[in-house]
Design an enzyme around this catalytic site. Structure first.
Site, mmCIF file in Angstrom:
data_model
loop_
_atom_site.group_PDB
_atom_site.id
_atom_site.type_symbol
_atom_site.label_atom_id
_atom_site.label_comp_id
_atom_site.label_asym_id
_atom_site.label_seq_id
_atom_site.Cartn_x
_atom_site.Cartn_y
_atom_site.Cartn_z
ATOM 1 N N ILE A 134 0.817 -1.226 0.000
ATOM 2 C CA ILE A 134 0.000 0.000 0.000
ATOM 3 C C ILE A 134 0.847 1.272 0.000
ATOM 4 C CG2 ILE A 134 -2.221 -0.776 0.919
ATOM 5 C CD1 ILE A 134 -1.124 0.210 3.697
ATOM 6 N N ALA A 156 -5.428 -3.019 5.233
ATOM 7 C CA ALA A 156 -4.004 -3.404 5.230
ATOM 8 C C ALA A 156 -3.274 -2.579 6.279
ATOM 9 C CB ALA A 156 -3.400 -3.168 3.850
ATOM 10 N N TYR A 178 1.290 1.224 17.928
ATOM 11 C CA TYR A 178 0.191 0.763 17.071
ATOM 12 C C TYR A 178 -1.076 1.582 17.352
ATOM 13 C CZ TYR A 178 -3.684 -2.223 15.549
ATOM 14 O OH TYR A 178 -4.843 -2.688 14.989
ATOM 15 N N VAL A 238 -5.711 -13.926 20.722
ATOM 16 C CA VAL A 238 -5.754 -14.875 21.834
ATOM 17 C C VAL A 238 -6.696 -16.058 21.548
ATOM 18 C CG1 VAL A 238 -7.487 -13.524 23.123
ATOM 19 C CG2 VAL A 238 -6.018 -15.076 24.344
ATOM 20 N N ARG A 287 1.171 -9.152 31.702
ATOM 21 C CA ARG A 287 2.135 -8.379 30.911
ATOM 22 C C ARG A 287 1.954 -6.894 31.186
ATOM 23 N NH1 ARG A 287 0.954 -10.948 25.095
ATOM 24 N NH2 ARG A 287 -1.115 -10.326 25.788
HETATM 25 N N1 LIG Z 1 -7.971 -8.589 14.494
HETATM 26 C C1 LIG Z 1 -8.355 -7.695 15.399
HETATM 27 O O1 LIG Z 1 -8.771 -8.039 16.518
HETATM 28 C C2 LIG Z 1 -8.320 -6.213 15.065
HETATM 29 C C3 LIG Z 1 -8.758 -5.318 16.051
HETATM 30 C C4 LIG Z 1 -8.739 -3.960 15.767
HETATM 31 C C5 LIG Z 1 -8.317 -3.514 14.525
HETATM 32 N N2 LIG Z 1 -7.879 -4.398 13.590
HETATM 33 C C6 LIG Z 1 -7.452 -3.860 12.292
HETATM 34 O O2 LIG Z 1 -8.154 -4.533 11.257
HETATM 35 C C7 LIG Z 1 -7.351 -4.570 10.075
HETATM 36 C C8 LIG Z 1 -7.240 -6.003 9.556
HETATM 37 O O3 LIG Z 1 -6.573 -6.778 10.549
HETATM 38 P P1 LIG Z 1 -6.545 -8.371 10.546
HETATM 39 O O4 LIG Z 1 -6.760 -8.808 11.950
HETATM 40 O O5 LIG Z 1 -7.420 -8.892 9.466
HETATM 41 O O6 LIG Z 1 -5.012 -8.635 10.218
HETATM 42 P P2 LIG Z 1 -4.309 -9.487 9.041
HETATM 43 O O7 LIG Z 1 -2.844 -9.437 9.326
HETATM 44 O O8 LIG Z 1 -4.952 -10.814 8.908
HETATM 45 O O9 LIG Z 1 -4.653 -8.630 7.761
HETATM 46 C C9 LIG Z 1 -3.880 -7.561 7.293
HETATM 47 C C10 LIG Z 1 -3.686 -7.753 5.804
HETATM 48 O O10 LIG Z 1 -2.969 -6.627 5.286
HETATM 49 C C11 LIG Z 1 -1.902 -7.089 4.475
HETATM 50 N N3 LIG Z 1 -0.829 -6.087 4.557
HETATM 51 C C12 LIG Z 1 -0.074 -5.776 5.637
HETATM 52 N N4 LIG Z 1 0.795 -4.802 5.326
HETATM 53 C C13 LIG Z 1 0.575 -4.488 4.020
HETATM 54 C C14 LIG Z 1 1.152 -3.562 3.126
HETATM 55 N N5 LIG Z 1 2.155 -2.761 3.502
HETATM 56 N N6 LIG Z 1 0.682 -3.498 1.854
HETATM 57 C C15 LIG Z 1 -0.326 -4.319 1.450
HETATM 58 N N7 LIG Z 1 -0.912 -5.218 2.255
HETATM 59 C C16 LIG Z 1 -0.466 -5.303 3.531
HETATM 60 C C17 LIG Z 1 -1.502 -8.439 5.056
HETATM 61 O O11 LIG Z 1 -0.834 -9.258 4.138
HETATM 62 C C18 LIG Z 1 -2.858 -8.996 5.471
HETATM 63 O O12 LIG Z 1 -3.464 -9.708 4.421
HETATM 64 C C19 LIG Z 1 -6.013 -3.944 10.444
HETATM 65 O O13 LIG Z 1 -6.020 -2.614 10.041
HETATM 66 C C20 LIG Z 1 -5.987 -4.053 11.969
HETATM 67 O O14 LIG Z 1 -5.163 -3.056 12.536
HETATM 68 C C21 LIG Z 1 -7.862 -5.743 13.833
#
Ligand SMILES: NC(=O)c1ccc[n+]([C@@H]2O[C@H](COP(=O)([O-])OP(=O)(O)OC[C@H]3O[C@@H](n4cnc5c(N)ncnc54)[C@H](O)[C@@H]3O)[C@@H](O)[C@H]2O)c1
Length: 306
Positions: A52, A73, A140, A183, A267
Site C-alpha cells: 500500500i 491493510a 500501534y 488470543v 504483561r
Molecule cells: N484482528 C483484530 O482483533 C483487530 C482489532 C482492531 C483492529 N484491527 C485492524 O483490522 C485490520 C485487519 O486486521 P486483521 O486482523 O485482518 O489482520 P491481518 O494481518 O490478517 O490482515 C492484514 C492484511 O494486510 C496485508 N498487509 C499488511 N501490510 C501491508 C502492506 N504494507 N501493503 C499491502 N498489504 C499489507 C496483510 O498481508 C494482510 O493480508 C487492520 O487494520 C488491523 O489493525 C484488527
C-alpha cells in the site's frame, strides 16, 4: 458497484470480500501477502499483489475507478509496533495517506478504515463510548489514532468521505496468531493440539470479543450507510465482556475436551477490563452483532479441522 479492499487476503479482509461478493459487488483486493494468505482470496475477486506504500498504487485507482474502498491493510501486531515503530508508522500512516491521496484524486465515494480499541486508554467506567479518553499505550494505538485524525482532515480539506471503525477484539475463522486479538486463535490451536493454554495474569481480565463475520458486515454497511453516518468514528463491538478464564471454558466445551491452564504474571501495559459501547453504530449504521459467542467459538474451533 466497484469496491477495493486493501488487506483483502487477511483475516478480516477476506471475510469482508466474501460478503461483498455475496452482494454481487465487483471486488478488487490489494495485499502484499505479508500476513495474508493466497488461500484466503475469494476466487470471485480480482487480486493485485502490491504494497500500500507503493508509488504504483495511484495508477491502480486511476485504472480501476473504485466507487468504495475498505482500507484494512496494516501492521497489526502491538508488540511489533513497540520494537519497530518506524515500520508501524510507515505502513499504518504513509500507507493510509497513499490510499487517501488516491481516493481524493479519483473521487472515491467513501472509504471505510480499520481503527482499533487500542486508541483508548484505561477507562474509569465501561462500556467505553467513542468520546472516551484517548490515550494509546502502544505505537500501534498511536498510528491508529493519528490515522483517524488524517481521515478527519482529508474529509474537511478535500471532501473525502470516511467512516472509521474501532474494532474490539475480533475472532473467527482464518485468524492468524500474530495480530491484535489473536488470543482466541492461539487458544483454539493449543486446544486442538491437546496442549495447555497459557494465560497472562489471573484470567479474570475481560475483553469484548466480536465475531469476524459481524465485523465484515459492519465494513459493508458503513460503506453504504446514509450520509449522516459519514465522517465519524464508531466502535464495532458486542458491548459485552467475557473473562479469559470463561473464554477457555467455552472453548473447552466446544471442543469437548479438558483443558489445562498455565498462569504467568500479567504483561506490562495490558488493561484489565475492556468493553466498548456499540450504540452509535447500531443507531447510525443500522448494524448489530449477530453471532452468539459460543457458536462463533465453535465455528472457529471446527474450522481448524478443514
Ligand atoms: N484482528 C483484530 O482483533 C483487530 C482489532 C482492531 C483492529 N484491527 C485492524 O483490522 C485490520 C485487519 O486486521 P486483521 O486482523 O485482518 O489482520 P491481518 O494481518 O490478517 O490482515 C492484514 C492484511 O494486510 C496485508 N498487509 C499488511 N501490510 C501491508 C502492506 N504494507 N501493503 C499491502 N498489504 C499489507 C496483510 O498481508 C494482510 O493480508 C487492520 O487494520 C488491523 O489493525 C484488527
Amino acid at each position: 458497484m466497484k469496491a477495493l479492499v486493501t488487506g483483502g487476503a487477511g483475516f478480516i479482509g477476506s471475510h469482508t470480500v466474501d460478503k461483498m461478493i455475496d452482494r454481487g459487488w465487483d471486488v478488487t483486493i490489494i495485499d502484499n501477502l505479508s500476513t495474508g494468505l493466497r488461500a484466503n482470496i475469494n476466487a470471485g475477486a480480482k487480486f493485485i499483489e502490491m504494497d500500500i506504500v507503493s508509488n504504483d498504487l495511484p495508477e491502480v485507482f486511476v485504472r480501476e475507478k473504485f466507487d468504495y474502498v475498505v482500507h484494512l491493510a496494516a501492521q497489526t501486531a502491538v508488540p511489533y509496533s513497540i520494537e519497530h515503530p518506524d515500520t508501524d508508522c510507515r505502513v499504518n500512516l504513509l500507507g493510509l495517506v497513499n490510499v487517501l491521496e488516491a481516493c481524493r484524486r479519483t473521487s472515491v465515494k467513501r472509504v471505510v478504515v480499520a481503527s482499533s480499541a487500542a486508541v483508548y486508554g484505561d477507562a474509569d467506567s465501561l462500556p467505553i463510548a467513542e468520546d472516551g479518553l484517548l490515550n494509546p499505550a502502544s505505537f500501534y494505538g498511536l498510528t491508529k489514532l493519528t490515522g483517524e485524525k488524517y481521515l478527519a482532515l482529508y474529509s474537511q480539506i478535500h471532501g473525502v468521505d470516511y467512516v472509521a471503525l474501532r474494532y474490539a477484539n475480533v475472532y473467527g475463522e482464518r485468524q492468524g496468531e500474530g495480530g491484535e486479538g489473536g488470543v482466541v486463535s492461539i487458544f483454539t490451536r493449543k486446544i486442538y493440539q491437546d496442549q495447555p493454554v497459557h494465560i497472562f495474569g489471573d484470567g479474570g481480565q475481560t475483553r469484548d470479543f466480536i465475531y469476524v463475520g459481524d465485523v465484515a458486515e459492519a465494513n459493508c454497511q458503513a460503506l453504504t450507510a446514509p450520509q449522516t453516518a459519514a465522517n465519524r468514528v464508531y466502535n464495532i463491538s458486542t458491548q459485552t465482556q467475557i473473562s479469559v478464564n470463561d473464554l477457555v471454558a467455552i472453548l473447552a466445551e466446544a471442543a469437548g475436551k479438558q483443558v489445562d491452564k498455565l498462569y504467568s504474571p500479567a504483561r506490562a501495559g495490558d488493561i484489565y477490563h475492556s468493553m466498548l459501547s456499540n450504540r452509535a453504530a447500531v443507531n447510525d449504521i443500522y448494524w448489530k452483532p449477530q453471532m452468539p459467542l459460543a457458536e462463533g467459538l465453535q465455528r472457529t474451533y471446527y474450522s481448524l479441522n478443514k
